[in-house]
Design a protein around this motif. Sequence first.
Motif, short mmCIF file in Angstrom:
data_model
loop_
_atom_site.label_atom_id
_atom_site.label_comp_id
_atom_site.label_asym_id
_atom_site.label_seq_id
_atom_site.Cartn_x
_atom_site.Cartn_y
_atom_site.Cartn_z
N VAL A 1 13.22 57.33 27.37
CA VAL A 1 12.71 58.50 26.63
C VAL A 1 12.40 58.07 25.21
O VAL A 1 13.22 57.44 24.55
N GLN A 2 11.21 58.45 24.76
CA GLN A 2 10.81 58.14 23.38
C GLN A 2 10.30 59.41 22.71
O GLN A 2 9.74 60.29 23.35
N LEU A 3 10.53 59.48 21.42
CA LEU A 3 10.10 60.63 20.63
C LEU A 3 9.27 60.13 19.45
O LEU A 3 9.66 59.18 18.77
N GLN A 4 8.15 60.79 19.22
CA GLN A 4 7.27 60.42 18.13
C GLN A 4 7.04 61.64 17.25
O GLN A 4 6.42 62.61 17.68
N ALA A 5 7.54 61.56 16.03
CA ALA A 5 7.42 62.68 15.11
C ALA A 5 6.29 62.45 14.11
O ALA A 5 5.97 61.31 13.77
N SER A 6 5.73 63.54 13.62
CA SER A 6 4.69 63.47 12.60
C SER A 6 4.66 64.78 11.82
O SER A 6 5.26 65.77 12.23
N SER A 20 5.63 67.97 14.05
CA SER A 20 5.44 67.87 15.49
C SER A 20 6.23 66.70 16.02
O SER A 20 6.44 65.71 15.32
N CYS A 21 6.66 66.79 17.26
CA CYS A 21 7.38 65.69 17.89
C CYS A 21 7.10 65.72 19.39
O CYS A 21 7.38 66.71 20.06
N ALA A 22 6.53 64.63 19.88
CA ALA A 22 6.19 64.52 21.29
C ALA A 22 7.18 63.60 21.99
O ALA A 22 7.43 62.48 21.52
N ALA A 23 7.72 64.08 23.09
CA ALA A 23 8.64 63.29 23.90
C ALA A 23 7.88 62.69 25.08
O ALA A 23 7.04 63.35 25.69
N SER A 24 8.17 61.44 25.36
CA SER A 24 7.52 60.78 26.50
C SER A 24 8.57 60.07 27.34
O SER A 24 9.69 59.83 26.89
N GLY A 25 8.18 59.74 28.55
CA GLY A 25 9.12 59.12 29.48
C GLY A 25 9.48 60.12 30.57
O GLY A 25 8.78 61.11 30.79
N ILE A 26 10.59 59.88 31.21
CA ILE A 26 11.04 60.76 32.28
C ILE A 26 11.85 61.89 31.63
O ILE A 26 12.96 61.67 31.15
N PRO A 28 13.46 65.52 32.20
CA PRO A 28 13.83 66.60 33.13
C PRO A 28 13.38 67.95 32.60
O PRO A 28 13.25 68.14 31.38
N ARG A 29 13.15 68.87 33.49
CA ARG A 29 12.67 70.19 33.09
C ARG A 29 13.70 70.90 32.20
O ARG A 29 13.32 71.66 31.31
N VAL A 30 14.95 70.67 32.44
CA VAL A 30 16.01 71.30 31.65
C VAL A 30 16.40 70.36 30.51
O VAL A 30 16.92 69.27 30.74
N ASN A 31 16.12 70.77 29.31
CA ASN A 31 16.46 69.95 28.15
C ASN A 31 16.46 70.82 26.90
O ASN A 31 16.01 71.98 26.94
N THR A 32 16.94 70.28 25.84
CA THR A 32 16.91 70.97 24.54
C THR A 32 16.25 70.06 23.52
O THR A 32 16.67 68.91 23.35
N LEU A 33 15.23 70.57 22.88
CA LEU A 33 14.55 69.84 21.80
C LEU A 33 15.01 70.40 20.47
O LEU A 33 15.24 71.60 20.34
N ASN A 95 14.87 65.37 18.15
CA ASN A 95 15.95 65.01 19.06
C ASN A 95 15.73 65.73 20.38
O ASN A 95 15.23 66.85 20.39
N ILE A 96 16.07 65.07 21.46
CA ILE A 96 16.07 65.74 22.75
C ILE A 96 17.42 65.49 23.41
O ILE A 96 17.94 64.36 23.40
N LYS A 97 17.99 66.57 23.92
CA LYS A 97 19.26 66.49 24.64
C LYS A 97 18.98 66.68 26.13
O LYS A 97 18.42 67.71 26.53
N ILE A 98 19.33 65.66 26.92
CA ILE A 98 19.14 65.70 28.37
C ILE A 98 20.52 65.47 28.99
O ILE A 98 21.08 64.39 28.85
N ALA A 99 21.02 66.53 29.64
CA ALA A 99 22.41 66.49 30.15
C ALA A 99 23.32 66.20 28.95
O ALA A 99 23.30 66.92 27.97
N SER A 100 24.08 65.11 28.99
CA SER A 100 24.98 64.80 27.88
C SER A 100 24.44 63.69 26.99
O SER A 100 25.14 63.20 26.11
#
Length: 114
Positions: A1-6, A20-26, A28-33, A95-100
């Motif tokens: 997972v990668q995040l690119q902010a601007s 803005s911040c774009a997340a890329s990679g795998i 999951p539908r359930v997440n917190t940005l 930041n993105i939180k995926i599960a823990s």
Amino acid sequence: VQLQASGGGLVQAGGSLRLSCAASGIIPRVNTLGWYRQAPGKQRELVATATSSGIANYVDSVKGRFTIDRDNVKNTVYLQMNSLKPEDTAVYYCNIKIASSYYWGQGTQVTVSS
């Protein structure tokens, strides 16, 4: 997972910026940005978060001035910052939180002049 902010920059007090911040990679539908910030000599603090189900949370100091929103199709989170104050000056991190697990983007500098 990668995040690119601007979107950071220099603005006068009372002005606005949109991050803005774009997340890329795998992703999951359930997440917190979210957005965090770190001012010189201070600890990193949470600014705002948005769950994939649409629940937003803000630190008290930005309520009524900042708005977080997200595009779940693009896996992108935005932070609209209005009525900026000099005390909002900091490096802002997405930041993105995926599960823990947490993943961080590079910071973007926001400087508010008085």
